[in-house]
Design a protein around this motif. Structure first.
Motif, PDB file in Angstrom:
ATOM      1  N   HIS A 117      55.750 -43.842 -20.235  1.00 52.37           N
ATOM      2  CA  HIS A 117      54.650 -44.441 -21.002  1.00 52.37           C
ATOM      3  C   HIS A 117      55.217 -45.081 -22.266  1.00 52.37           C
ATOM      4  N   LYS A 118      54.641 -46.223 -22.623  1.00 56.41           N
ATOM      5  CA  LYS A 118      54.986 -46.904 -23.871  1.00 56.41           C
ATOM      6  C   LYS A 118      53.707 -46.906 -24.713  1.00 56.41           C
ATOM      7  N   TRP A 119      53.667 -46.025 -25.714  1.00 53.16           N
ATOM      8  CA  TRP A 119      52.444 -45.713 -26.468  1.00 53.16           C
ATOM      9  C   TRP A 119      52.138 -46.759 -27.539  1.00 53.16           C
ATOM     10  N   PHE A 120      50.837 -47.033 -27.719  1.00 54.35           N
ATOM     11  CA  PHE A 120      50.373 -47.974 -28.737  1.00 54.35           C
ATOM     12  C   PHE A 120      49.612 -47.261 -29.839  1.00 54.35           C
ATOM     13  N   LYS A 121      49.600 -47.901 -31.016  1.00 55.99           N
ATOM     14  CA  LYS A 121      48.682 -47.482 -32.073  1.00 55.99           C
ATOM     15  C   LYS A 121      47.286 -47.907 -31.654  1.00 55.99           C
ATOM     16  N   ASP A 122      46.290 -47.296 -32.215  1.00 58.79           N
ATOM     17  CA  ASP A 122      44.904 -47.623 -31.871  1.00 58.79           C
ATOM     18  C   ASP A 122      44.595 -49.087 -32.105  1.00 58.79           C
ATOM     19  N   GLY A 123      43.817 -49.675 -31.196  1.00 56.17           N
ATOM     20  CA  GLY A 123      43.312 -51.019 -31.373  1.00 56.17           C
ATOM     21  C   GLY A 123      44.179 -52.141 -30.817  1.00 56.17           C
ATOM     22  N   ILE A 124      45.390 -51.849 -30.366  1.00 56.39           N
ATOM     23  CA  ILE A 124      46.272 -52.905 -29.860  1.00 56.39           C
ATOM     24  C   ILE A 124      45.852 -53.338 -28.453  1.00 56.39           C
ATOM     25  N   LEU A 125      45.479 -52.378 -27.634  1.00 54.78           N
ATOM     26  CA  LEU A 125      45.146 -52.664 -26.240  1.00 54.78           C
ATOM     27  C   LEU A 125      43.634 -52.762 -26.080  1.00 54.78           C
ATOM     28  N   GLY A 126      43.159 -53.875 -25.510  1.00 58.27           N
ATOM     29  CA  GLY A 126      41.718 -54.102 -25.382  1.00 58.27           C
ATOM     30  C   GLY A 126      41.144 -53.752 -24.029  1.00 58.27           C
ATOM     31  N   VAL A 127      41.980 -53.627 -22.999  1.00 53.96           N
ATOM     32  CA  VAL A 127      41.493 -53.349 -21.650  1.00 53.96           C
ATOM     33  C   VAL A 127      42.540 -52.505 -20.918  1.00 53.96           C
ATOM     34  N   GLY A 128      42.076 -51.698 -19.984  1.00 49.46           N
ATOM     35  CA  GLY A 128      42.987 -50.871 -19.206  1.00 49.46           C
ATOM     36  C   GLY A 128      42.388 -50.563 -17.851  1.00 49.46           C
ATOM     37  N   ARG A 129      43.176 -49.869 -17.033  1.00 51.08           N
ATOM     38  CA  ARG A 129      42.686 -49.507 -15.701  1.00 51.08           C
ATOM     39  C   ARG A 129      41.469 -48.597 -15.843  1.00 51.08           C
ATOM     40  N   PRO A 130      40.542 -48.673 -14.898  1.00 48.36           N
ATOM     41  CA  PRO A 130      39.360 -47.819 -14.979  1.00 48.36           C
ATOM     42  C   PRO A 130      39.734 -46.352 -14.759  1.00 48.36           C
ATOM     43  N   THR A 131      39.117 -45.475 -15.541  1.00 49.54           N
ATOM     44  CA  THR A 131      39.350 -44.047 -15.324  1.00 49.54           C
ATOM     45  C   THR A 131      38.522 -43.552 -14.144  1.00 49.54           C
ATOM     46  N   ASP A 132      37.445 -44.269 -13.818  1.00 48.98           N
ATOM     47  CA  ASP A 132      36.615 -43.947 -12.666  1.00 48.98           C
ATOM     48  C   ASP A 132      37.293 -44.503 -11.415  1.00 48.98           C
ATOM     49  N   ARG A 133      37.783 -43.618 -10.548  1.00 46.95           N
ATOM     50  CA  ARG A 133      38.539 -44.025  -9.358  1.00 46.95           C
ATOM     51  C   ARG A 133      37.715 -44.836  -8.363  1.00 46.95           C
ATOM     52  N   SER A 134      36.391 -44.792  -8.476  1.00 48.19           N
ATOM     53  CA  SER A 134      35.550 -45.533  -7.533  1.00 48.19           C
ATOM     54  C   SER A 134      35.427 -47.016  -7.893  1.00 48.19           C
ATOM     55  N   VAL A 135      35.856 -47.389  -9.102  1.00 50.51           N
ATOM     56  CA  VAL A 135      35.817 -48.796  -9.502  1.00 50.51           C
ATOM     57  C   VAL A 135      36.940 -49.532  -8.781  1.00 50.51           C
ATOM     58  N   LYS A 136      36.582 -50.545  -8.030  1.00 45.87           N
ATOM     59  CA  LYS A 136      37.557 -51.323  -7.252  1.00 45.87           C
ATOM     60  C   LYS A 136      38.021 -52.526  -8.067  1.00 45.87           C
ATOM     61  N   LEU A 137      39.316 -52.677  -8.201  1.00 46.26           N
ATOM     62  CA  LEU A 137      39.894 -53.822  -8.893  1.00 46.26           C
ATOM     63  C   LEU A 137      40.132 -54.958  -7.902  1.00 46.26           C
ATOM     64  N   GLU A 138      40.052 -56.183  -8.398  1.00 42.17           N
ATOM     65  CA  GLU A 138      40.362 -57.348  -7.578  1.00 42.17           C
ATOM     66  C   GLU A 138      41.879 -57.464  -7.492  1.00 42.17           C
ATOM     67  N   GLU A 139      42.400 -57.612  -6.280  1.00 45.99           N
ATOM     68  CA  GLU A 139      43.839 -57.747  -6.073  1.00 45.99           C
ATOM     69  C   GLU A 139      44.157 -59.150  -5.593  1.00 45.99           C
ATOM     70  N   PHE A 140      45.239 -59.717  -6.115  1.00 52.44           N
ATOM     71  CA  PHE A 140      45.677 -61.021  -5.637  1.00 52.44           C
ATOM     72  C   PHE A 140      47.195 -61.092  -5.681  1.00 52.44           C
ATOM     73  N   GLU A 141      47.767 -61.743  -4.673  1.00 55.00           N
ATOM     74  CA  GLU A 141      49.218 -61.858  -4.576  1.00 55.00           C
ATOM     75  C   GLU A 141      49.721 -62.851  -5.618  1.00 55.00           C
ATOM     76  N   THR A 142      50.771 -62.462  -6.331  1.00 55.29           N
ATOM     77  CA  THR A 142      51.327 -63.317  -7.380  1.00 55.29           C
ATOM     78  C   THR A 142      52.796 -63.652  -7.138  1.00 55.29           C
ATOM     79  N   GLY A 143      53.292 -63.336  -5.958  1.00 52.50           N
ATOM     80  CA  GLY A 143      54.662 -63.697  -5.622  1.00 52.50           C
ATOM     81  C   GLY A 143      55.106 -63.034  -4.340  1.00 52.50           C
ATOM     82  N   ASN A 144      56.047 -63.677  -3.639  1.00 59.10           N
ATOM     83  CA  ASN A 144      56.656 -63.048  -2.467  1.00 59.10           C
ATOM     84  C   ASN A 144      57.936 -63.798  -2.112  1.00 59.10           C
ATOM     85  N   ASP A 145      58.819 -63.090  -1.413  1.00 56.49           N
ATOM     86  CA  ASP A 145      60.085 -63.681  -0.998  1.00 56.49           C
ATOM     87  C   ASP A 145      60.711 -62.774   0.054  1.00 56.49           C
TER      88      ASP A 145
END
Length: 166
Positions: A117-145
């Protein structure tokens, strides 16, 4: 390759990439063969979604909260292998007693090799992964080889970014 404080999103991003590269370069394990390992390191050092994660996480429209680099391959004797390198953003989590941070995970097949983990002081990070595991994130491919080392040995790479659905 350990938990540490970060002065900015960019600083945390650079430290995570450094840890990923060091983990990939570690030749004391029975994981990816040398040529594949060198190719993995090259991609990790140059992958835009991974190296520029800090630019996308707090963006008003992007809000990418995780990038996963998946490498799979085969050795000369036909053994299949897989390595996953993940950078993610997490807001403070009181339940886990964690401050906001960028996380770094590296897995060899199903075995975790590195979690930091790379820890931040309060207020630096505005968004993060959902703590609720049922929330589905949108996935998209950003590279391949794909890299063929000979007629048997090869490695593939796929980068997947994950963000909130809008």
């Amino acid at each position: 390759m350990s938990d540490e404080d970060a002065s900015s999103l960019k600083d945390a991003n650079e430290k995570v990439v450094r840890d990923m590269v060091k983990c990939a370069e570690n030749k004391q394990r029975g994981d990816a063969p040398g040529e594949a390992r060198s190719w993995i390191v090259e991609i990790l050092k140059n992958s835009g979604p991974t190296n520029n994660f800090h630019q996308y996480v707090n963006g008003p429209s992007n809000q990418v909260v995780e990038v996963e680099n998946i490498f799979e391959g085969q050795t000369g004797d036909g053994t299949k292998w897989k390595m996953r390198f993940i950078i993610n953003a997490d807001l403070p989590n009181e339940k886990l007693k964690q401050k906001a941070h960028f996380g770094c995970e590296v897995h060899w097949n199903t075995l975790p090799l590195l979690v930091t983990h790379k820890w931040f002081k309060d207020g630096i990070l505005g968004v993060g992964r959902p703590t609720d595991r049922s929330v589905k994130l949108e996935e998209f491919e950003t590279g391949n080889d794909r890299k063929d080392f000979d007629n048997k040995r090869y490695a593939t790479w796929k980068s997947i970014s994950k963000k909130y659905s809008h």
